[in-house]
Design a protein around this motif. Structure first.
Motif, short mmCIF file in Angstrom:
data_model
loop_
_atom_site.label_atom_id
_atom_site.label_comp_id
_atom_site.label_asym_id
_atom_site.label_seq_id
_atom_site.Cartn_x
_atom_site.Cartn_y
_atom_site.Cartn_z
N SER A 174 41.17 42.95 42.91
CA SER A 174 41.01 41.84 43.86
C SER A 174 39.58 41.66 44.35
N GLY A 175 38.77 42.71 44.25
CA GLY A 175 37.41 42.65 44.78
C GLY A 175 37.37 42.74 46.29
N THR A 176 38.50 43.15 46.91
CA THR A 176 38.56 43.27 48.37
C THR A 176 39.06 44.65 48.75
N ALA A 177 38.81 45.05 50.00
CA ALA A 177 39.25 46.35 50.50
C ALA A 177 40.68 46.26 51.01
N VAL A 178 41.60 45.89 50.13
CA VAL A 178 43.00 45.70 50.49
C VAL A 178 43.60 47.03 50.95
#
Length: 647
Positions: A469-473
């Motif tokens: 996702s390219g996010t810090a989920v």
């Protein structure tokens, strides 16, 4: 001195006023007493007659209905079922041994039941009702009720008991309830009075324990009249308790059932996660167990059997198991090298099959070497030497920083038992724990997920979701409480150059979709489902020189508990990712042979919403997969009893 007539008149008037006031007060007091006596003797006569008649009014707590737990689709995974039971009040029963003996002639009571009942009766206050036996048939309860005049202090009741209709599928995540123990009470500063009810059920592990205060609810009460021999005559009034809250989890019961069946026969764990909102769709730990066994108190032989199993069925390997991540860690080292500007995407490193570092030879898994590789091909073919080189350039500090940024080494706040933080080893950690300085060889080992590095399957799934996702989920397990959505934290960016993440994703895609990739045999041929991933094999024990001389040549020659762990992480679809998966097979051997096929099946089950479509597999594999799926369907139906909601 003689008083005047005027003074005499004033004195008489004052005395008259005082007499009038005093008389009025006396009249008021007398009137109040008369009124109160009338109230007590006429209007409240029945109540006081009962209270005065040998204290025959008892107040008893009513256990509240425990809150329900559902999956993301509303399917019940922890509920309550009607439970017929027999309770005894010691002060009404008289001689408890004689009372138990009379009861034993009517219902099946073992010696163990009798001993436990005596212990509970003597441990608690004499007026507290104690459950003697539960889960009786209606015929048995009816026999007790018919013989009530001869059983003072003994009463049949109908209550609720916890049940888990999907049995082992959610055992590790949801957990189970069991009777309150002395240890449970000692752990609470101000225990709820309802916990004093003998054999009252509370959460022991998992979601049941983590959400105990909310799921338990609040007790009600009832006033009952008993006669001189302790028999309940009637219920005077009742105040119903407040049921516990209902919780809805993010897990999908179909996918969870499939995952448990797919791991069957292995000591393994798998996690499936939504890469955008962090919803945990499946968390399977194998082997599993039936949580219904614990509701009444599991027998010693059953419990000992679970403890003695070398596959550790009681451990939730998804969050408690900590394993060297092996080559699934190589994306961390790659991004750390890019972040530190110690390499470029096109730089090639020569792999002869080994690298000498400080007088120690570190081998690549391919003894003949990979030749010249860049970052994408090093990931695809899992070249160890490439990452040895990157690790020496970058150093452990920057590798650790990237590892934490991708979600490793963090204890996630989930309502589960014994969630572990894994280990991102540092210089300070080694000095404190091992009493030795950090060495270059330690960094080399860490670069390929060996040495001191430890991760849980949950953390590996989070890492993969962040790459996808390219996010810090962040992972989320509880979807709603009493229908109110539990808002998840908006994932922040990773603060990494998107081109670097794309480069790593390309390497992971080649792992599965190029012939030189280590998971080529586990590829998905349908474009809508195509997967990217990374295999890993973490060494547990090495074959010693003496063992090689004795004829040991491969992992298959070793005892099961000395073989390597097999790992796989992946996301799909590879172009627009929706789900991430991690798989660990304890002592499974190679990640490409043992873990990647499981990862592929979980990806397909999650994306298709059912049994993986045969068209997604390479043509030569379809006959074998079709046979495997028939076996899986049998396993899935066996783990879910008839009548359980599988909508």
């Amino acid at each position: 001195m003689k008083r005047s007539d005027k003074d005499k008149s004033a004195s008489v008037a004052m005395i008259s006023r005082r007499a009038a006031v005093l008389g009025g007060l006396q009249l008021a007091v007398a009137g109040t007493l008369v009124w109160r006596m009338r109230q007590m003797q006429v209007k409240q006569a029945d109540q006081f007659r009962l209270l005065a008649d040998e204290n025959r009014i008892n107040i008893r707590l009513i256990p509240p209905a425990r809150g329900l737990i559902h999956d993301r689709n509303g399917v019940l995974i922890a509920g309550n079922e009607q439970n017929y039971r027999i309770v005894m009040v010691r002060e009404d029963a008289g001689d408890i041994d004689a009372a138990l003996a009379r009861l034993r002639r009517l219902v099946p009571l073992s010696d163990e039941d009798i001993e436990r009942a005596r212990r509970d009766l003597l441990r608690n206050r004499s007026f507290v009702p104690v459950t003697i036996i539960d889960r009786l048939r209606w015929e048995e309860v009816a026999r007790v009720a018919a013989n009530a005049p001869a059983l003072p202090g003994i009463t049949p009741e109908v209550g609720l008991s916890r049940s888990y209709p999907l049995r082992g599928d959610f055992a590790h995540v949801v957990g189970y309830v069991g009777p309150v123990s002395e240890r449970d009470l000692e752990a609470l500063e101000n225990p709820d009075p309802v916990l004093q009810i003998p054999r009252f059920q509370i959460g022991k592990i998992g979601v049941e324990r983590a959400l105990e205060d909310s799921l338990r609810g609040s007790a009600g009460s009832r006033r009952i009249e008993v006669n001189s021999v302790g028999r309940v005559m009637r219920e005077l009034d009742r105040v119903e308790g407040v049921a516990g809250v209902n919780a809805q989890l993010t897990l999908d019961h179909r996918l969870q059932n499939f995952a448990q069946a797919r791991l069957g026969g292995e000591s393994a764990a798998a996690v499936v996660m939504d890469v955008h909102n962090g919803d945990l769709l499946a968390m399977a730990s194998a082997p599993t167990f039936d949580p219904n066994l614990f509701v009444r108190g599991i027998s010693v032989p059953d419990y000992q059997g679970l403890l003695d199993d070398p596959y550790r069925p009681l451990a939730d390997k998804t969050v408690q198991g900590m394993y060297p991540p092996g080559s699934t860690f190589k994306m961390v080292t790659a991004l750390a090298a890019l972040q530190a500007r110690e390499t470029t995407p096109d730089e090639r490193v020569y792999c002869p099959g080994h690298m000498d570092v400080s007088g120690t030879r570190f081998h690549c898994w391919r003894r003949g070497g990979h030749g010249r590789v860049n970052m994408v091909s090093a990931l695809s073919e899992s070249c160890d030497v490439y990452f040895y080189e990157m690790a020496q350039r970058v150093g452990i500090d920057k590798i650790n920083e990237m590892s934490e940024r991708l979600g490793l080494g963090i204890r996630y706040d989930l309502p589960m038992s014994a969630v572990q933080s894994g280990l991102n080893p540092t210089r300070e950690w080694k000095q404190a724990r091992r009493g030795a300085p950090w060495m270059v060889g330690d960094t080399v080992n860490a670069s390929i997920g060996q040495g001191f590095v430890l991760s849980t399957p949950l953390q590996l799934a989070v890492m993969t979701a962040r790459l996808a996702s390219g996010t810090a989920v962040l992972p989320r397990l509880v979807r709603s409480i009493n229908g109110v959505e539990q808002v998840s934290e908006v994932a922040k960016g990773l603060d990494l150059d998107p081109s670097w993440i794309d480069l790593v994703r390309r390497g992971m895609s080649d792992v599965c979709n190029t012939q030189r990739g280590t998971a080529w045999s586990s590829r998905i041929v349908e474009a809508d489902y195509r997967m990217a991933g990374k295999t890993g094999t973490s060494q547990v024990f090495s074959i010693t020189a003496a063992e090689r001389a004795a004829g040991l040549r491969s992992q298959e020659d070793l005892p099961w508990n000395r073989r390597n762990h097999a790992l796989f992480v992946g996301f799909a679809p590879d172009i627009a990712p929706r789900i991430a998966v991690s798989v660990v097979v304890e002592h499974g051997g190679g990640g490409s042979s043992a873990a990647a096929p499981i990862g592929r099946d979980l990806v397909l089950a999650a994306l298709s919403g059912g049994m993986p479509p045969l068209s997604a597999y390479p043509t030569p594999q379809r006959n074998r997969i079709e046979t495997q799926q028939r076996e899986l369907q049998q396993r899935m139906s066996q783990s879910t009893p008839p009548g359980a909601d599988r909508a």
